[in-house]
Design a protein around this motif. Structure first.
Motif, PDB file in Angstrom:
ATOM      1  N   GLY A 125      11.078   1.024   5.822  1.00 51.98           N
ATOM      2  CA  GLY A 125      12.536   0.965   5.893  1.00 51.98           C
ATOM      3  C   GLY A 125      13.175   1.929   4.919  1.00 51.98           C
ATOM      4  N   ILE A 126      12.634   1.980   3.707  1.00 54.10           N
ATOM      5  CA  ILE A 126      13.202   2.855   2.689  1.00 54.10           C
ATOM      6  C   ILE A 126      12.966   4.330   3.026  1.00 54.10           C
ATOM      7  N   LEU A 127      11.776   4.624   3.536  1.00 52.04           N
ATOM      8  CA  LEU A 127      11.447   6.020   3.831  1.00 52.04           C
ATOM      9  C   LEU A 127      12.183   6.551   5.054  1.00 52.04           C
ATOM     10  N   LEU A 128      12.379   5.696   6.051  1.00 49.94           N
ATOM     11  CA  LEU A 128      12.868   6.206   7.330  1.00 49.94           C
ATOM     12  C   LEU A 128      14.238   5.668   7.728  1.00 49.94           C
TER      13      LEU A 128
ATOM     14  N   ILE B  33       4.156   6.238   6.027  1.00 48.93           N
ATOM     15  CA  ILE B  33       3.430   5.799   4.822  1.00 48.93           C
ATOM     16  C   ILE B  33       2.340   6.822   4.470  1.00 48.93           C
ATOM     17  N   ALA B  34       1.611   7.268   5.489  1.00 46.79           N
ATOM     18  CA  ALA B  34       0.489   8.170   5.223  1.00 46.79           C
ATOM     19  C   ALA B  34       0.977   9.507   4.685  1.00 46.79           C
ATOM     20  N   SER B  35       2.035  10.056   5.291  1.00 48.71           N
ATOM     21  CA  SER B  35       2.462  11.385   4.865  1.00 48.71           C
ATOM     22  C   SER B  35       3.045  11.346   3.453  1.00 48.71           C
ATOM     23  N   LYS B  36       3.721  10.224   3.108  1.00 50.50           N
ATOM     24  CA  LYS B  36       4.300  10.123   1.770  1.00 50.50           C
ATOM     25  C   LYS B  36       3.253   9.768   0.722  1.00 50.50           C
ATOM     26  N   GLY B  37       2.299   8.930   1.144  1.00 51.40           N
ATOM     27  CA  GLY B  37       1.363   8.403   0.155  1.00 51.40           C
ATOM     28  C   GLY B  37       0.186   9.310  -0.112  1.00 51.40           C
ATOM     29  N   TRP B  38      -0.072  10.216   0.823  1.00 49.29           N
ATOM     30  CA  TRP B  38      -1.284  11.030   0.722  1.00 49.29           C
ATOM     31  C   TRP B  38      -1.269  11.957  -0.483  1.00 49.29           C
ATOM     32  N   ASN B  39      -0.079  12.546  -0.781  1.00 50.94           N
ATOM     33  CA  ASN B  39       0.038  13.544  -1.856  1.00 50.94           C
ATOM     34  C   ASN B  39      -0.499  13.060  -3.191  1.00 50.94           C
ATOM     35  N   ALA B  40       0.000  11.899  -3.612  1.00 50.46           N
ATOM     36  CA  ALA B  40      -0.328  11.452  -4.958  1.00 50.46           C
ATOM     37  C   ALA B  40      -1.672  10.732  -5.016  1.00 50.46           C
ATOM     38  N   LEU B  41      -2.230  10.445  -3.829  1.00 45.60           N
ATOM     39  CA  LEU B  41      -3.446   9.647  -3.810  1.00 45.60           C
ATOM     40  C   LEU B  41      -4.652  10.452  -4.276  1.00 45.60           C
ATOM     41  N   SER B  42      -5.408   9.849  -5.186  1.00 51.31           N
ATOM     42  CA  SER B  42      -6.645  10.500  -5.584  1.00 51.31           C
ATOM     43  C   SER B  42      -7.649   9.421  -5.949  1.00 51.31           C
ATOM     44  N   TRP B  43      -8.900   9.810  -5.963  1.00 49.74           N
ATOM     45  CA  TRP B  43      -9.950   8.852  -6.283  1.00 49.74           C
ATOM     46  C   TRP B  43      -9.730   8.272  -7.677  1.00 49.74           C
ATOM     47  N   ASN B  44      -9.240   9.156  -8.576  1.00 46.88           N
ATOM     48  CA  ASN B  44      -8.926   8.770  -9.930  1.00 46.88           C
ATOM     49  C   ASN B  44      -7.938   7.614  -9.993  1.00 46.88           C
ATOM     50  N   LEU B  45      -6.922   7.734  -9.171  1.00 47.23           N
ATOM     51  CA  LEU B  45      -5.844   6.753  -9.164  1.00 47.23           C
ATOM     52  C   LEU B  45      -6.374   5.392  -8.723  1.00 47.23           C
ATOM     53  N   GLU B 247       7.983   9.900  -9.979  1.00 49.67           N
ATOM     54  CA  GLU B 247       6.532   9.933 -10.057  1.00 49.67           C
ATOM     55  C   GLU B 247       5.940   8.558  -9.771  1.00 49.67           C
ATOM     56  N   ALA B 248       6.594   7.536 -10.345  1.00 46.33           N
ATOM     57  CA  ALA B 248       6.121   6.170 -10.124  1.00 46.33           C
ATOM     58  C   ALA B 248       6.266   5.794  -8.656  1.00 46.33           C
ATOM     59  N   GLN B 249       7.405   6.184  -8.072  1.00 44.32           N
ATOM     60  CA  GLN B 249       7.625   5.850  -6.659  1.00 44.32           C
ATOM     61  C   GLN B 249       6.575   6.505  -5.780  1.00 44.32           C
ATOM     62  N   GLU B 250       6.266   7.751  -6.124  1.00 44.69           N
ATOM     63  CA  GLU B 250       5.224   8.485  -5.412  1.00 44.69           C
ATOM     64  C   GLU B 250       3.923   7.687  -5.399  1.00 44.69           C
ATOM     65  N   ARG B 251       3.589   7.139  -6.575  1.00 44.53           N
ATOM     66  CA  ARG B 251       2.375   6.322  -6.657  1.00 44.53           C
ATOM     67  C   ARG B 251       2.511   5.037  -5.861  1.00 44.53           C
ATOM     68  N   TYR B 253       4.008   4.782  -3.062  1.00 49.54           N
ATOM     69  CA  TYR B 253       3.682   5.119  -1.672  1.00 49.54           C
ATOM     70  C   TYR B 253       2.176   5.214  -1.486  1.00 49.54           C
ATOM     71  N   SER B 254       1.500   5.774  -2.508  1.00 55.08           N
ATOM     72  CA  SER B 254       0.043   5.862  -2.417  1.00 55.08           C
ATOM     73  C   SER B 254      -0.591   4.479  -2.375  1.00 55.08           C
ATOM     74  N   ALA B 255      -0.062   3.581  -3.236  1.00 56.74           N
ATOM     75  CA  ALA B 255      -0.591   2.214  -3.232  1.00 56.74           C
ATOM     76  C   ALA B 255      -0.337   1.560  -1.878  1.00 56.74           C
ATOM     77  N   ALA B 256       0.835   1.845  -1.299  1.00 58.06           N
ATOM     78  CA  ALA B 256       1.154   1.304   0.028  1.00 58.06           C
ATOM     79  C   ALA B 256       0.155   1.816   1.060  1.00 58.06           C
ATOM     80  N   LEU B 257      -0.228   3.088   0.915  1.00 60.54           N
ATOM     81  CA  LEU B 257      -1.191   3.661   1.855  1.00 60.54           C
ATOM     82  C   LEU B 257      -2.542   2.958   1.740  1.00 60.54           C
ATOM     83  N   VAL B 258      -2.964   2.706   0.490  1.00 60.90           N
ATOM     84  CA  VAL B 258      -4.235   1.999   0.287  1.00 60.90           C
ATOM     85  C   VAL B 258      -4.187   0.629   0.964  1.00 60.90           C
TER      86      VAL B 258
END
Lengths: 297, 283
Positions: A125-128, B33-45, B247-251, B253-258
């Motif tokens: 919702g927030i993203l889109l 979710i995937a397109s936003k979360g993919w950037n910040a996602l890393s094995w480290n995270l 930066e936190a929000q970016e993460r 999205y990554s957590a959401a992707l996981v």
């Protein structure tokens, strides 16, 4: 002397009866627990005042639930109006028209939609939805909108209840015996005419029950609604206004409630309202659905 | 062309449109979710402890505590849920008669319990915790999530158990078995049902934030005892997204992707099990 095996059977009977009863009593325990916790506010303020006042000032012991109740009602109405036609058409298509090859693709998609957590819908919702509302839709109607609004909540909730509605509708439609359809078709009716005047008419109580069930699901959704509905406490006047439904109220403020007198009772009262409404809706719709199951089998 | 065939055409188009809309929603959710979360996602995270503290060094923070927290809550509550609901399902289907009033009432009650929103479970758990003087902790999170998933367990296993042919029970009785001794026969027969029910419950338990939020507290450490607070994946997403820093929000999205990936895996394997085992089921 009694056989040990029979003794074991009796013991298991007792234990299982106890477990069944205990899990059933959970409903009662919940109602009683919430009522006890909410009772201080019911003693302090009249029910009319609680339900129909729009003054929400916890610091001054003013707890009017009208903004939250109206938000809940409008978001739910919006979500259901959006989801029911889509779900109905999809379910009719899947049961009456589609070949099993198509179903093989649609069912997993519905599974996924139904399985996604509330928080994912919130992020979506927030993203889109929110950027779409604030940049494309809202400027046509109001001066400024952040996008966090009743409309956003309604759309997200609508998508969330879609899989539940479709699967209930499919279940209901498949319970209609094929002979009824054949009779209609043999009189020269088209497929849609058959659907409209045989399948849908025959299952109307079931459809209503399914919608009631979906409404009660929508009433309780918390996190997604909390994320996209905005935070200002008010009775929403347009679809672009902030709104805060009851579950969002509880989730957003439970952290502050211990420090302000009566605040905890107020939030538990909100939970109690939700509990009672959802309980009634569920009992009614389940009884109808059970009856339908019985008439067709 | 006459009216009824025009009507037929229009509605057919509408229906296909509606079905495609459902697909569009699924794709749009997963894609965004995937397109936003993919950037910040890393094995480290994924493999580092800690999560959302804005002032801590970002280098040292990751999703591990939330993933482990989710595992603790989901694992424990699924196990407890199974232990409680298998006897109940067995009781409803073997001990009670087919047309028993109690079974009827019980089924409605479990359906109703299934419908009660998780925030109400959370609020109920919260009142009990206040009464006991407890604070948000792993144990209260586990208990509330267990209560939340018991109705799902019972109802979805019960659906399978009801199809279970009674002749098999009678065959067992005729060999001298007591009702209790048929439990293994029944369990074997409803095993695929138990598997799908577990996956459904795990899916619900892992994604639930409302009840856990009220009862489990929040932390970015892995809890070492049952009385410590715990963070889960949905709560991590919620907390990260609520931070002002991009930066936190970016993460977040990554957590959401996981989380999405975990849930997708569960739902696909659920479908697979149903398809696989329903073919050679006794009917």
């Amino acid at each position: 002397m009694m056989d040990f095996r029979i003794l074991k059977d009796r013991a298991a009977n007792g234990m299982m009866f106890f477990l069944t009863l205990a899990t059933l009593l959970l409903v009662v325990a919940m109602g009683v627990g919430l009522y006890l916790k909410a009772s201080p506010i019911l003693e302090d303020l009249s029910l009319g005042e609680l339900l129909f006042s729009s003054k929400w000032l916890p610091g001054e012991r003013k707890f009017g639930f009208l903004p939250f109740l109206m938000s809940t009602v409008w978001v739910t109405v919006f979500a259901v109006t959006m989801a029911v036609p889509i779900a109905l058409l999809t379910a009719v298509y899947l049961t009456e028209y589609a070949k099993s090859g198509i179903r093989k693709y649609v069912f997993p998609a519905l599974d996924i939609l139904g399985g996604l957590p509330s928080i994912i819908y919130g992020i979506w919702g927030i993203l889109l939805i929110i950027p779409w509302i604030s940049t494309y839709l809202a400027p046509h109607f109001v001066e400024t909108s952040t996008g966090y609004s009743l409309l956003a909540g309604g759309i997200v909730l609508g998508v969330m209840i879609l899989p539940l509605l479709v699967s209930l509708f499919i279940e209901i439609f498949t319970s209609v015996p094929g002979e009824l359809r054949e009779a209609s078709v043999s009189l020269g009716a088209t497929k849609w005419q058959t659907t409209k005047s045989v399948v849908i008419r025959k299952t109307l109580p079931g459809i209503i029950a399914a919608v009631v069930l979906a409404v009660s699901r929508a009433l309780g959704e918390t996190i997604a609604v909390l994320m996209v509905c905005g935070s200002r406490i008010q009775v929403p006047k347009s679809v672009f206004d902030d709104c805060q439904p009851l579950p969002a109220l509880i989730a957003a403020h439970y952290g502050e409630m211990v420090s302000v007198p009566l605040y905890d009772a107020a939030l538990m009262f909100a939970a109690l309202i939700l509990f009672v409404v959802v309980l009634l809706f569920n009992i009614i719709s389940r009884m109808i659905l059970y009856r339908i199951e019985k008439t067709f089998f | 062309m006459n009216f009824k065939s025009i009507e037929e055409k229009i509605f057919k188009i509408l229906m296909i449109g509606a079905t495609l809309t459902v697909f569009a929603f699924v794709i749009s959710i997963i894609y965004s979710i995937a397109s936003k979360g993919w950037n910040a996602l890393s094995w480290n995270l994924i493999t580092r402890v800690g999560g959302y503290d804005l002032y801590a060094q970002w280098e040292g923070s990751g999703f591990l505590s939330a993933i482990v927290g989710s595992l603790y809550i989901v694992g424990a509550s699924t196990l407890l849920g199974l232990l409680i609901s298998i006897p109940v399902v067995f009781y409803l289907n073997v001990y009670l008669k087919k047309r028993s009033k109690m079974a009827y009432v019980a089924r409605i009650a479990y359906d109703v319990l299934f419908g009660i929103p998780s925030i109400v479970y959370g609020a109920f758990g919260f009142t009990i915790m206040l009464y006991l003087g407890m604070r948000g902790s792993l144990i209260s999170g586990i208990v509330v999530v267990t209560l939340l998933i018991i109705p799902i367990f019972i109802r979805s296993m019960d659906e399978v158990a009801r199809q279970f042919p009674r002749d098999i029970l009678e065959a067992a009785y005729s060999l001298g078995a007591t009702r209790f001794e048929t439990i293994f026969v029944v369990l074997r027969q409803i095993a695929p049902g138990i598997a799908t029910a577990s996956l459904l419950s795990i899916g619900r338990a892992i994604g639930d934030a409302a009840s856990v939020m009220l009862t489990a507290g929040y932390t970015d450490h892995i809890p070492t005892s049952l009385t410590q607070p715990v963070g889960t994946l949905p709560m991590l997403v919620f907390n990260l997204y609520s931070q002002p820093s991009p930066e936190a929000q970016e993460r977040g999205y990554s957590a959401a992707l996981v989380l999405t990936l975990i849930v997708l895996t569960l739902s696909i394997s659920g479908r697979f099990i149903t398809n696989r085992f329903s073919k050679n089921k006794l009917q």
